[in-house]
Design an enzyme around this catalytic site. Structure first.
Site, PDB file in Angstrom:
ATOM      1  N   HIS A  44      -9.268  -3.758  -1.865  1.00  0.00           N
ATOM      2  CA  HIS A  44      -8.239  -3.016  -1.121  1.00  0.00           C
ATOM      3  C   HIS A  44      -8.602  -1.523  -1.076  1.00  0.00           C
ATOM      4  O   HIS A  44      -8.538  -0.886  -0.025  1.00  0.00           O
ATOM      5  CB  HIS A  44      -6.875  -3.237  -1.794  1.00  0.00           C
ATOM      6  CG  HIS A  44      -5.732  -2.495  -1.171  1.00  0.00           C
ATOM      7  ND1 HIS A  44      -4.616  -3.129  -0.666  1.00  0.00           N
ATOM      8  CD2 HIS A  44      -5.516  -1.162  -0.981  1.00  0.00           C
ATOM      9  CE1 HIS A  44      -3.776  -2.222  -0.178  1.00  0.00           C
ATOM     10  NE2 HIS A  44      -4.294  -1.014  -0.375  1.00  0.00           N
ATOM     11  N   GLU A  45      -9.000  -0.985  -2.245  1.00  0.00           N
ATOM     12  CA  GLU A  45      -9.324   0.454  -2.312  1.00  0.00           C
ATOM     13  C   GLU A  45     -10.594   0.779  -1.541  1.00  0.00           C
ATOM     14  O   GLU A  45     -10.672   1.796  -0.844  1.00  0.00           O
ATOM     15  CB  GLU A  45      -9.443   0.916  -3.764  1.00  0.00           C
ATOM     16  CG  GLU A  45      -8.151   0.822  -4.572  1.00  0.00           C
ATOM     17  CD  GLU A  45      -6.937   1.343  -3.831  1.00  0.00           C
ATOM     18  OE1 GLU A  45      -7.034   2.392  -3.168  1.00  0.00           O
ATOM     19  OE2 GLU A  45      -5.883   0.681  -3.881  1.00  0.00           O
ATOM     20  N   CYS A  67       0.851  -1.188   0.000  1.00  0.00           N
ATOM     21  CA  CYS A  67       0.000   0.000   0.000  1.00  0.00           C
ATOM     22  C   CYS A  67       0.882   1.230   0.000  1.00  0.00           C
ATOM     23  O   CYS A  67       1.885   1.272   0.713  1.00  0.00           O
ATOM     24  CB  CYS A  67      -0.877  -0.029   1.249  1.00  0.00           C
ATOM     25  SG  CYS A  67      -1.983   1.378   1.381  1.00  0.00           S
ATOM     26  N   HIS A 107     -10.081   1.201   2.056  1.00  0.00           N
ATOM     27  CA  HIS A 107      -9.554   2.520   2.436  1.00  0.00           C
ATOM     28  C   HIS A 107     -10.681   3.506   2.740  1.00  0.00           C
ATOM     29  O   HIS A 107     -10.514   4.427   3.539  1.00  0.00           O
ATOM     30  CB  HIS A 107      -8.700   3.112   1.294  1.00  0.00           C
ATOM     31  CG  HIS A 107      -7.282   2.651   1.306  1.00  0.00           C
ATOM     32  ND1 HIS A 107      -6.444   2.817   2.384  1.00  0.00           N
ATOM     33  CD2 HIS A 107      -6.533   2.043   0.358  1.00  0.00           C
ATOM     34  CE1 HIS A 107      -5.242   2.325   2.093  1.00  0.00           C
ATOM     35  NE2 HIS A 107      -5.274   1.845   0.877  1.00  0.00           N
TER      36      HIS A 107
HETATM   37 NI    NI Z   1      -3.689   0.968  -0.102  1.00  0.00          NI
END
Ligand code: NI
Length: 185
Positions: free
Chosen positions: A155-156, A112, A159
């Site tokens: 993953h995004e 990341c 966030h």
């Molecule tokens: Ni990330």
């Protein structure tokens, strides 16, 4: 142009916040943010420019990673010799509306832009997802993704909910995943 100095790092509270929904039409500021995030990914994937600007290459960048707590992320998974399915868009207010029971994880683990150290271990995710999101014009899309692009989007989206990839790593056995997990590069 977004540079590494603009990327929020692990420890910054913005990375642990629930991001706010984005409304349409996009403000000029939000449109610029979308453009800048996608530009970062494009530039970072060009080996020469990446080096020139001292970037880390990325396939995804979420607004909280540049200090903006809004439900927006750029994803740029290029086509690679036809083997992997490409997916490129700025995803706004994204929701995973359904997913496979089957899990999937990257053999290399995940990294990341906001996490400077390597965290070893597998990151189990859904192998396939159906994703609903709005693009920068406010148009709603529903797409089915599998394997790598599905993992990048998860993953995004994490966030946008204050979650970092290493939260998913089994603390006692970082390389342990369920038997039915598909592993891929
Ligand atoms: Ni990330």
């Amino acid at each position: 142009m977004i540079l590494m100095k603009d990327i929020t790092r692990d420890g910054d509270p913005v990375l642990r916040k629930e991001a706010a929904k984005v409304s349409f039409p996009l403000s000029e500021e939000d449109q610029k943010l979308a453009d800048d995030m996608m530009e970062y990914l494009k530039v970072s994937q060009d080996p020469e420019l990446c080096k020139k600007y001292g970037l880390r290459a990325g396939v995804g960048l979420a607004a909280p990673q540049v200090g903006v707590s809004k439900m927006m992320a750029a994803v740029l998974v290029p086509a690679e010799e036809g083997a992997k399915s490409p997916f490129t868009d700025v995803i706004i207010n994204p929701v995973i509306i359904s997913h496979s029971v089957q899990s999937g994880a990257l053999t290399e683990g995940e990294g990341c832009l906001s996490v400077d150290k390597e965290v070893p271990g597998f990151v189990p995710r859904h192998d396939r997802i159906t994703l609903r999101y709005q693009d920068t014009k406010g148009e709603t899309h529903k797409v089915r993704l599998k394997n790598y692009p599905a993992i990048v989007c998860q993953h995004e989206i994490d966030h946008l909910h204050g979650i970092l990839f290493y939260d998913h790593i089994n603390k006692d056995n970082p390389y342990e995943v369920s038997d039915d997990t598909i592993m891929f590069e």
